[in-house]
Enzyme design. Structure first.
Site, PDB file in Angstrom:
ATOM      1  N   ALA A  59       0.856  -1.183   0.000  1.00  0.00           N
ATOM      2  CA  ALA A  59       0.000   0.000   0.000  1.00  0.00           C
ATOM      3  C   ALA A  59       0.891   1.233   0.000  1.00  0.00           C
ATOM      4  CB  ALA A  59      -0.908  -0.001   1.222  1.00  0.00           C
ATOM      5  N   LYS A  60       0.327   2.371  -0.274  1.00  0.00           N
ATOM      6  CA  LYS A  60       1.088   3.624  -0.203  1.00  0.00           C
ATOM      7  C   LYS A  60       0.090   4.767  -0.156  1.00  0.00           C
ATOM      8  CE  LYS A  60       5.508   5.044  -0.507  1.00  0.00           C
ATOM      9  NZ  LYS A  60       6.736   4.332  -0.151  1.00  0.00           N
ATOM     10  N   GLY A  61       0.528   5.903   0.386  1.00  0.00           N
ATOM     11  CA  GLY A  61      -0.353   7.068   0.437  1.00  0.00           C
ATOM     12  C   GLY A  61       0.428   8.321   0.128  1.00  0.00           C
TER      13      GLY A  61
END
Ligand code: NAD
Length: 434
Positions: free
Chosen positions: A123-125
């Site tokens: 995941a990444k933001g």
């Protein structure tokens, strides 16, 4: 190719988030997946799943500025793949952040966590903003509102953010506090990279740079390159770049060139790293450091060196730069710094590249330790952390090096083979719901 008059396929195909280009991070990732697919045997039937993020969330992040005006920022959280466990990956604050970039970064987290065999998906933001233009209070408001907005999909068992470019332990403390206030539960395990006295882990701040150093030393040993006197050039002097520089300098290497968003410098005798770190602390750039000659930023790529460490942003090693590089070994501290065509040029020139998904995995490895310690509420010593970090990243490097030799492919393709086999086996074992 399925027929386009099938309505299900038409809906499916409309999920094209952005037009990937050769130069975009998502385009780079897709090209890397294309390269590995022929090596996946029967598992290749599941490979399309790697080309599609499982879940993408775009959020509006409105805040009141210190002067009373309102400002709106665009934020993202992408969960690329959750087949092997909860999502894991950092949060980036940068004026150039886009959904497409976050998709690529989340996909590289999927590959990295599998390549190192951590029980996480990817995941990444990120938030598109320039942190230099916000006060500390404004940054806190942005962080808290962003955390609330993505609160519907993060959690200690769902998706666990961490620091990335322009985010640090303070930002993680605000994220942890906001999530805990919103859920009514003390939830230290919702983020990693927290301050140590807030259930953070010893060794986390320097873990990524330490991993780059440990892996770099092992790669140099395998290539018969002595560390003492080795000339190292580093792009990026933030968390990853500065720690890597410090450890290589302590081990006897000379950091001869450094470049960041504010300038580039060169000193053939080796930059004094402690003084340089003080300079960066005060001026936020290596530019203008008195103990070195200043370089045109583009000339950084021509600097005579043995080891090049990109530790800034993706897409930095272009074809033109790959043709000029003078290093024998590239250690990818940054995520996605090398474009696919540039990768080929480095390969044809005999320059060994230790790919990001292995080389900078020390950070997520110690994030994993932090998460485990938070669940156990029992904390390890820094020596224990560093020893376990070293074992995990070196075991991963050994397996990838062997795969690369056995299959006759680059270390990057080998890392993708090992990772994709694990991810797609998990998919096959879990099956397709419903
Ligand atoms: P940071 O914010 O601490 O430092 C970023 C550095 O990059 C700064 O020196 C900045 O000046 C430089 N930079 C930014 N834009 C640039 C440009 N256009 N040209 C040249 N230099 C530029 O970030 P960080 O945490 O050190 O992350 C650096 C890289 O490492 C990123 O690719 C990140 O995704 C990756 N990474 C970080 C971690 C971590 O634990 N922090 C873990 C794995 C990978």
């Amino acid at each position: 190719m399925p027929s386009t008059n099938n309505p299900a396929v038409a809906v499916h195909s409309s999920l094209s988030y952005a037009q990937p280009t050769n130069l975009s991070a998502w385009g780079t990732y897709l090209a890397q997946v294309d390269r590995v697919t022929p090596y996946l045997g029967p598992l290749a039937r599941w490979a399309e799943t790697l080309r599609r993020p499982k879940r993408t969330l775009i959020v509006d992040v409105p805040i009141e500025l210190d002067n009373g005006d309102f400002a709106h920022f665009e934020g993202y959280r992408v969960q690329h793949n959750l087949a092997r466990g909860p999502g894991k990956g950092g949060v980036r604050y940068h004026p150039d952040v886009t959904l497409e970039e976050v998709m690529a970064l989340s996909a590289w987290m999927t590959i990295k966590n599998a390549a190192v065999n951590l029980p996480f998906g990817g995941a990444k933001g990120g938030i598109r903003l320039d942190p230099e233009r916000l006060s500390k209070k404004e940054l806190e408001r942005v962080t808290r509102r962003y955390t609330s907005e993505i609160g519907v999909i993060i959690g200690p068992h769902q998706d666990i953010p961490a620091p990335d470019v322009n985010t640090d332990s303070q930002i993680m403390a605000w994220m942890m506090d906001t999530y805990s206030m919103n859920t009514g539960l003390a939830s230290p395990g919702v983020v990693t990279g927290k301050p140590v006295h807030l259930s953070g882990s010893l060794g986390r701040v320097k873990a990524t740079g330490r991993g780059v150093f440990v892996i770099g030393c092992e790669a140099m040993r395998r290539l018969n390159m002595p560390i003492g006197g080795a000339r190292v050039a580093i792009q990026g002097f933030g968390n990853v770049g500065s720690t890597t520089a410090e450890l290589f300098a302590k081990a006897g290497a000379m950091i001869v060139a450094a470049q960041d968003s504010g300038g580039a410098i060169f000193n053939a005798q080796g930059l004094p790293i402690t003084e340089l770190a003080d300079h960066v602390q005060r001026h936020r750039t290596v530019g203008g450091f008195p103990g070195a000659d200043s370089l045109d930023p583009e000339a950084f790529w021509d600097a005579p060196c043995d080891v090049l460490i990109p530790a800034a942003l993706e897409g930095q090693i272009t074809v033109a730069r790959a043709e000029r590089l003078r290093a024998r070994l590239v250690l990818e501290g940054a995520n996605g710094p090398t474009l696919p065509e540039a990768d080929d040029i480095l390969g044809s020139r005999g320059i060994v590249v230790v790919p990001d998904v292995i080389c900078n995995s020390g950070g997520v490895t110690v994030s994993y330790f932090e998460w485990v310690q938070d669940f156990a509420s029992y904390f390890w010593t820094e020596d224990e952390i560093n020893q376990r970090l070293e074992k995990i990243v070196l075991d991963a490097l050994e397996q990838i090096w062997r795969t690369s030799e056995r299959r006759g492919v680059s270390l990057r393709t080998a890392a993708f083979v090992v990772a994709c086999e694990r991810i797609l086996t998990a998919h096959e074992e879990r099956g397709l719901y419903p």
